[in-house]
Motif scaffolding. Sequence first.
Motif, mmCIF file in Angstrom:
data_model
loop_
_atom_site.group_PDB
_atom_site.id
_atom_site.type_symbol
_atom_site.label_atom_id
_atom_site.label_comp_id
_atom_site.label_asym_id
_atom_site.label_seq_id
_atom_site.Cartn_x
_atom_site.Cartn_y
_atom_site.Cartn_z
ATOM 1 N N ARG B 20 26.834 15.076 34.751
ATOM 2 C CA ARG B 20 26.216 14.572 35.980
ATOM 3 C C ARG B 20 27.327 14.063 36.897
ATOM 4 N NH1 ARG B 20 20.434 12.032 36.135
ATOM 5 N NH2 ARG B 20 20.173 14.228 35.668
ATOM 6 N N VAL B 21 27.488 14.714 38.026
ATOM 7 C CA VAL B 21 28.567 14.373 38.955
ATOM 8 C C VAL B 21 27.960 14.136 40.333
ATOM 9 C CG1 VAL B 21 30.757 15.103 39.983
ATOM 10 C CG2 VAL B 21 30.164 15.864 37.678
ATOM 11 N N THR B 22 28.417 13.073 40.994
ATOM 12 C CA THR B 22 27.960 12.784 42.358
ATOM 13 C C THR B 22 28.991 13.288 43.355
ATOM 14 O OG1 THR B 22 26.792 10.830 41.587
ATOM 15 C CG2 THR B 22 27.248 10.976 43.948
ATOM 16 N N ASP B 98 38.908 18.545 36.887
ATOM 17 C CA ASP B 98 40.230 18.011 37.230
ATOM 18 C C ASP B 98 40.155 16.829 38.185
ATOM 19 O OD1 ASP B 98 41.399 19.898 35.648
ATOM 20 O OD2 ASP B 98 41.706 21.330 37.279
ATOM 21 N N ILE B 99 39.070 16.688 38.922
ATOM 22 C CA ILE B 99 39.041 15.657 39.955
ATOM 23 C C ILE B 99 37.883 14.685 39.794
ATOM 24 C CG2 ILE B 99 40.250 16.974 41.721
ATOM 25 C CD1 ILE B 99 37.306 17.447 42.816
ATOM 26 N N ALA B 100 36.859 15.036 39.010
ATOM 27 C CA ALA B 100 35.677 14.177 38.949
ATOM 28 C C ALA B 100 35.825 13.115 37.867
ATOM 29 C CB ALA B 100 34.432 15.020 38.678
ATOM 30 N N ASP B 101 35.102 12.022 38.050
ATOM 31 C CA ASP B 101 35.012 10.959 37.061
ATOM 32 C C ASP B 101 33.864 11.325 36.128
ATOM 33 O OD1 ASP B 101 34.938 8.684 35.644
ATOM 34 O OD2 ASP B 101 34.556 7.335 37.323
ATOM 35 N N LEU B 102 34.191 11.889 34.970
ATOM 36 C CA LEU B 102 33.160 12.458 34.098
ATOM 37 C C LEU B 102 32.632 11.468 33.077
ATOM 38 C CD1 LEU B 102 34.725 15.982 33.529
ATOM 39 C CD2 LEU B 102 32.786 15.411 34.963
ATOM 40 N N ASP B 103 33.056 10.187 33.156
ATOM 41 C CA ASP B 103 32.558 9.195 32.204
ATOM 42 C C ASP B 103 31.071 8.954 32.380
ATOM 43 O OD1 ASP B 103 35.095 8.986 31.304
ATOM 44 O OD2 ASP B 103 35.598 7.238 32.535
ATOM 45 N N GLY B 104 30.554 9.303 33.554
ATOM 46 C CA GLY B 104 29.137 9.109 33.796
ATOM 47 C C GLY B 104 28.806 7.650 34.035
ATOM 48 N N GLY B 105 27.498 7.357 34.040
ATOM 49 C CA GLY B 105 27.061 5.982 34.260
ATOM 50 C C GLY B 105 27.033 5.642 35.736
ATOM 51 N N PRO B 106 26.456 4.500 36.066
ATOM 52 C CA PRO B 106 26.305 4.150 37.477
ATOM 53 C C PRO B 106 27.625 3.815 38.160
ATOM 54 C CG PRO B 106 25.520 2.378 36.057
ATOM 55 C CD PRO B 106 25.866 3.507 35.165
#
Lengths: 158, 258
Positions: B20-22, B98-106
């Motif tokens: 889930r990526v914003t 490579d660029i997204a914060d994939l840890d998830g969460g709010p």
Amino acid sequence: MAIEISEVAKGDEGGRRYGPDNPAPVIEPPRARTHRTPRTTRTNFELYGWLFMRVSGVLLVVLVITHLVIQLVLDGGVSKVSFAFVAGRWASPFWQVWDLLMLWLAMLHGGNGLRTIINDYAQRDTTRFWLKMLLYVATVFTVLLGTLVIFTFDPNIS
Amino acid sequence: MATVTETPTGGMADSAHLARVTFRIRRFNPESSEHAFWQDFTLDIDPKERVLDALHQIKWEEDGTLTFRRSCAHGICGSDAMRINGKNRLACKTLIKDIADLDGGPKAKPVVIEPLKGMTVQKDLIVDMEPFFQAYRDVMPFLITTGNQPSREHRQSAEQRERFDDTTKCILCAACTGACPVFWNDGQYFGPAAIVNAHRFIFDSRDEGAEQRLEILNDRDGVWRCRTIFNCTDACPRGIEVTKAIQEVKQALITRRF
């Protein structure tokens, strides 16, 4: 999920939305190349300016550091600097030329650097013009005044 | 009761690789508002996909009004240069992982997508490229020769070709020019891309127009406005050493004079 458009159809005339019959105003790109753009100058001014910055920078490193050491470190540091000390140094043509060279190089180096910064950062043409005029006047004034003092310095002034 | 008909195990397996990526996108539509605004889209997407695939998913499944350029979608045409997480890149060459914060969460940071800076935004991620191409045309990016029409090919050695090899790779995506602070503030500056394409001909042994191009780049808005801050080299999706090319043009101008 999606943020709603907060302002809808702001700036439309007569309550009509922008559309094919009521096009939105054209946004001119800032300082685009137009027929009013100045013609090329075909001079080497910028080349010489660029070279001068490099050469004067190297010379100023030697001139200024030596100057600072003599004035602030050797022989008791800054407390020794007085009218008599300055008069004693300017009795020698060597230090007159040294100080003159330092004055001219530092002022032109700094002036050209500020001119570059004004060219890069001033957005409006009139702002740019007046900032540069102020800079040129200040530079010429300081250089001429300093030169005058070095050459007309009178150690016996009362 | 309706939930029984779904296939929980199969569904899990299908979406196990999704994350889930914003995506926070800078939107602008002059026909609805004179103000730009940020819009968030949260997608379930394979992180091994590219940012361009995310933009496609948004345009095709979420919001059809999202506007951006792309043609080949494989890093050759140079249409989809944009500012992704503060750096100019091609959306079709940037992987989400490579660029997204994939840890998830709010608290996960969104992927921020903006149009290129320094050029007028026309709609969403589309900018007016005309000043960019004007500078490109001004350096005469074509072979200039004199004399009669040749009866055989222009011969060139491998070493002569190697001299300007780096600058032949340019795809005119404007990532470098859109990363240049001098160009941001003053569109009169030629910008790195135009200088790179002048370099490509100035150092070509077959070309005879080097003198004219150097004269153009010697002007007030030419290479001397470069501040060697290397934003262009960082931004180039083809890995061209842009700043080095600009410095070589400066060097050619100085050695020509002295």
